[in-house]
Design a protein around this motif. Structure first.
Motif, short mmCIF file in Angstrom:
data_model
loop_
_atom_site.label_atom_id
_atom_site.label_comp_id
_atom_site.label_asym_id
_atom_site.label_seq_id
_atom_site.Cartn_x
_atom_site.Cartn_y
_atom_site.Cartn_z
N ARG A 101 -47.73 48.61 -38.64
CA ARG A 101 -47.88 48.09 -40.00
C ARG A 101 -48.54 49.14 -40.87
N LEU A 102 -47.84 49.55 -41.90
CA LEU A 102 -48.36 50.52 -42.87
C LEU A 102 -48.72 49.77 -44.14
N VAL A 103 -49.96 49.84 -44.55
CA VAL A 103 -50.46 49.07 -45.68
C VAL A 103 -50.62 49.98 -46.89
N CYS A 104 -50.03 49.56 -48.00
CA CYS A 104 -50.19 50.24 -49.29
C CYS A 104 -50.88 49.28 -50.24
N ARG A 105 -51.97 49.74 -50.86
CA ARG A 105 -52.74 48.90 -51.77
C ARG A 105 -52.83 49.59 -53.13
N GLY A 106 -52.47 48.86 -54.18
CA GLY A 106 -52.46 49.43 -55.52
C GLY A 106 -53.23 48.58 -56.51
N LEU A 107 -53.81 49.23 -57.52
CA LEU A 107 -54.55 48.56 -58.58
C LEU A 107 -53.71 48.60 -59.86
N PHE A 108 -53.53 47.41 -60.45
CA PHE A 108 -52.74 47.29 -61.67
C PHE A 108 -53.62 46.72 -62.77
N PRO A 109 -54.07 47.55 -63.72
CA PRO A 109 -54.83 47.02 -64.86
C PRO A 109 -53.97 46.04 -65.66
N TYR A 110 -54.65 45.14 -66.38
CA TYR A 110 -53.93 44.09 -67.08
C TYR A 110 -53.03 44.66 -68.17
N LEU A 111 -51.78 44.27 -68.09
CA LEU A 111 -50.79 44.52 -69.14
C LEU A 111 -49.84 43.34 -69.16
N ASN A 112 -49.46 42.92 -70.32
CA ASN A 112 -48.52 41.81 -70.43
C ASN A 112 -47.09 42.35 -70.27
N SER A 113 -46.86 42.90 -69.08
CA SER A 113 -45.56 43.53 -68.79
C SER A 113 -45.37 43.56 -67.29
N PRO A 114 -44.14 43.79 -66.82
CA PRO A 114 -43.88 43.79 -65.38
C PRO A 114 -44.57 44.98 -64.68
N TRP A 115 -44.81 44.81 -63.39
CA TRP A 115 -45.35 45.85 -62.53
C TRP A 115 -44.67 45.72 -61.17
N ASP A 116 -44.83 46.75 -60.32
CA ASP A 116 -44.17 46.70 -59.01
C ASP A 116 -44.88 47.64 -58.04
N ILE A 117 -44.85 47.27 -56.77
CA ILE A 117 -45.37 48.09 -55.67
C ILE A 117 -44.37 48.01 -54.53
N TRP A 118 -44.01 49.16 -53.93
CA TRP A 118 -42.97 49.15 -52.91
C TRP A 118 -43.11 50.36 -51.99
N TRP A 119 -42.42 50.25 -50.84
CA TRP A 119 -42.32 51.33 -49.85
C TRP A 119 -40.91 51.89 -49.88
#
Length: 615
Positions: A283-301
């Protein structure tokens, strides 16, 4: 027109993702009616005694159904009600309290009996569609306080996000819709309700940070304290009846807009290495921080540049979840799961990426194969190590005196080379026949003849005509050890033995050039110990003589005593010379010792006078 309606129905099916049930009436003239079941938009909640409405869910997708267009096409909207505990639908009887306004059914006001299932039907001569929705009228005894958390959550019509230290204007939802039904201009009252655990508390005090201006609420400076529900109540008159219409806005504070809004990868760091093992689940774990924006965001491998959903190898999958939410900033985690990890998977390139409208970041994961240790060999090694440690502990516990003597013989320092003392041991004992016999026949004999120490005994080595006190202090000062033979008759107040003990303790405490050794010849109770002996016993080791068990040179008594005595390194030639010298000294001093017997006897008879005179 029929084909148009069929197309609209198909689009609606695609939009809401539900399958209608076509029900054919028993009357052949009745059109085929599509039953969409119960709406998934949730239960509509109204407070008892307040105004509210039900909006037909068929018009929730204007691209499928539009009220004006359907009216022009000849469709009519009918409302039915299925009360609780009933099986048959009943048509709504419109009145001043229950009225229809477009696609809405108004209740002005709602009563507890209005609770139940409502059905809106859109039909003409050739087609029919209907959908159900549920109404919950909250009774007064079901509400805790003026503002109930559960009720506020049910009647919340919008959610507003306001950055900290910034402002926003809040308008009461559906004010214009209510104004159409009112006889005169409605009035609006605003309330701020904070959520404390499971309880909602009304904040009655207005601040300069937010104020009501006419019908709107102006938030000048947003703070964390102002999070919660902002409730607006519209009061209006309809046909002479005073009515209330309540809505709430759930307001959340987020971090200020001036802060950086680019996403960041928190894990893996640049130097982090994932340890993997073949034939296991990795299991490879990726952790990301997304500051607030009223717009889409995404995290992926990505694996070799391909996302997981585009890989043909079904061993790869991903799991996305939210880790934390902090004033709009969210920490998201994407976990890449690799089943049955293989050697060739080490050669692939694994990259974690995060993205929002402000930026993009990607980072490659470093993998390293775990070095497997042989289980059997490791277990055997640990067992052998444990056995050896246990064995060493037992050996030290049993043979610690022998080991200490062996260490002294190898690494110890001969004190004759570091000081100018004349004697190794000065023996102090009680002047009675039993103790004197033990000292002369046992201690002196073994210390001098067997162990090679130079022993000083006052009664033997002192010259006639001298002062007892001065010679005693001189002998003690010229000795490396003071061996005190403790017995019930030792150190009575004012005896010479007490003088020797005091001289030894003072020399040990002040100069550190003398060490005192306590040898218990016979047991004695503690109250029989003089004050000097009690003090010395606290800091000094006590070597106990146990009669026949201690006579052998290999007994524990002599080993323990040798540990306390000075370390001696004696060569064979030196040992022979010392033996001859000691023999000559004993022969030459025997006559003088015999001549002193009378003086010593008199001294023993009255030792207190001698000691007091010495003091």
């Amino acid at each position: 027109m029929a084909s148009c309606i069929s197309t609209l129905l198909f689009l609606f099916i695609v939009a809401v993702g539900i399958s209608p049930v076509a029900s054919q009436s028993s009357d052949p003239a009745e059109p085929l009616c599509y039953d969409w079941g119960e709406s998934n938009e949730g239960v509509v909640s109204i407070m008892e005694g307040e105004a509210g409405w039900l909006s037909c869910p068929l018009f929730s997708h204007p691209s499928v159904y539009n009220y004006t267009s359907t009216q022009k096409a000849g469709h009519n909207l009918f409302w039915y009600r299925l009360p609780e505990g009933h099986d048959l639908e009943q048509p709504i009887k419109y009145s001043s309290r229950l009225s229809k306004d477009g696609e809405r059914l108004w209740l002005q006001p709602a009563t507890a009996a209005d609770t139940g299932l409502y059905i809106c039907m859109l039909r003409n001569k050739t087609s029919c569609s209907k959908i159900a929705m549920r109404l919950k009228v909250w009774q007064r005894d079901e509400v805790v306080g003026r503002f109930d958390c559960q009720l506020l959550g049910a009647i919340t019509s919008s959610h507003e996000v306001i950055p900290q230290q910034e402002g926003k204007i809040l308008e009461c939802p559906h004010l214009q819709d209510v104004a159409k039904m009112a006889d005169s201009k409605p009035t609006v009252s605003w309330y701020h309700v904070t959520v404390d655990g499971l309880k909602c508390k009304e904040w009655l005090q207005w601040t300069t940070d937010w104020q009501q201006e006419g019908d709107i609420l102006h938030v000048y400076v947003m703070s964390n304290l102002y999070q919660g529900f902002f409730v607006c109540t519209i009061q209006y008159l309809r046909k002479g009846i005073a009515l209330n219409f309540t809505r709430s806005i759930n307001v959340t504070a987020v971090y200020p807009s001036a802060l950086p809004k680019e996403p960041r990868i928190l894990r893996p760091t640049k130097d982090y290495v994932f340890i993997v093992k073949q034939d296991t689940e990795v299991r490879l774990v990726c952790r990301g921080l997304f500051p607030y924006l009223n717009s889409p965001w995404d995290i992926w491998w990505t694996v070799d540049g391909k996302t997981v959903d585009k890989l043909t190898d079904h061993r790869f999958s991903k799991i996305n979840r939210m880790v934390s939410y902090d004033y709009g900033d969210r920490t998201e985690e994407s976990e890449l799961v690799i089943q049955d990890f293989r050697y060739e998977d080490l050669k692939k390139e694994y990259s974690c990426s995060v993205k929002n409208e402000r930026g993009f970041e990607t980072r490659r994961a470093q993998l390293e194969e775990e070095v497997s240790l042989p289980t059997v060999e490791l277990g055997c090694g640990l067992s052998v190590t444990l056995v050896l440690m246990l064995l060493l502990f037992v050996i030290y516990h049993v043979f610690w005196l022998e080991l200490l003597l062996l260490y002294r013989s190898w690494f110890g320092t001969d004190e004759r080379h570091t000081d100018d003392k004349q004697y190794d041991v000065y023996i102090s004992y009680a002047r009675n026949s039993e103790d004197e016999q033990f000292v002369l026949s046992t201690l002196r004999r073994i210390l001098e003849n067997e162990l090679g120490y130079s022993v000083c005994i006052f009664d033997r080595d002192s010259l006639p005509g001298g002062t007892i006190t001065d010679e005693t202090l001189s002998f003690v000062a010229r000795s490396r050890r003071l061996l005190v033979v403790v017995s019930p008759g030792y150190a009575s107040q004012g005896s010479q033995a007490l003088l020797e003990l005091k001289a030894g303790i003072d020399g040990m405490a002040l100069g550190g050039h003398l060490r005192v050794i306590l040898v218990q010849y016979k047991p004695l109770q503690r109250r029989g110990w003089v004050r000097e002996l009690r003090r010395a016993r606290v800091a000094l080791a006590l070597v106990r003589w146990k009669g026949e068990k201690s006579k052998a040179l290999t007994s524990r008594f002599w080993k323990r005593l040798r540990v306390e005595l000075p370390m001696r390194r004696v060569s064979s030639e030196e040992e022979k010379g010392n033996s001859k010298e000691l023999a000559l000294m004993r022969m030459s001093s025997q006559n003088s010792t015999n001549s002193q017997t009378g003086l010593i006897t008199n001294t023993i008879k009255d030792p207190q006078k001698v000691f007091i005179k010495a003091i």
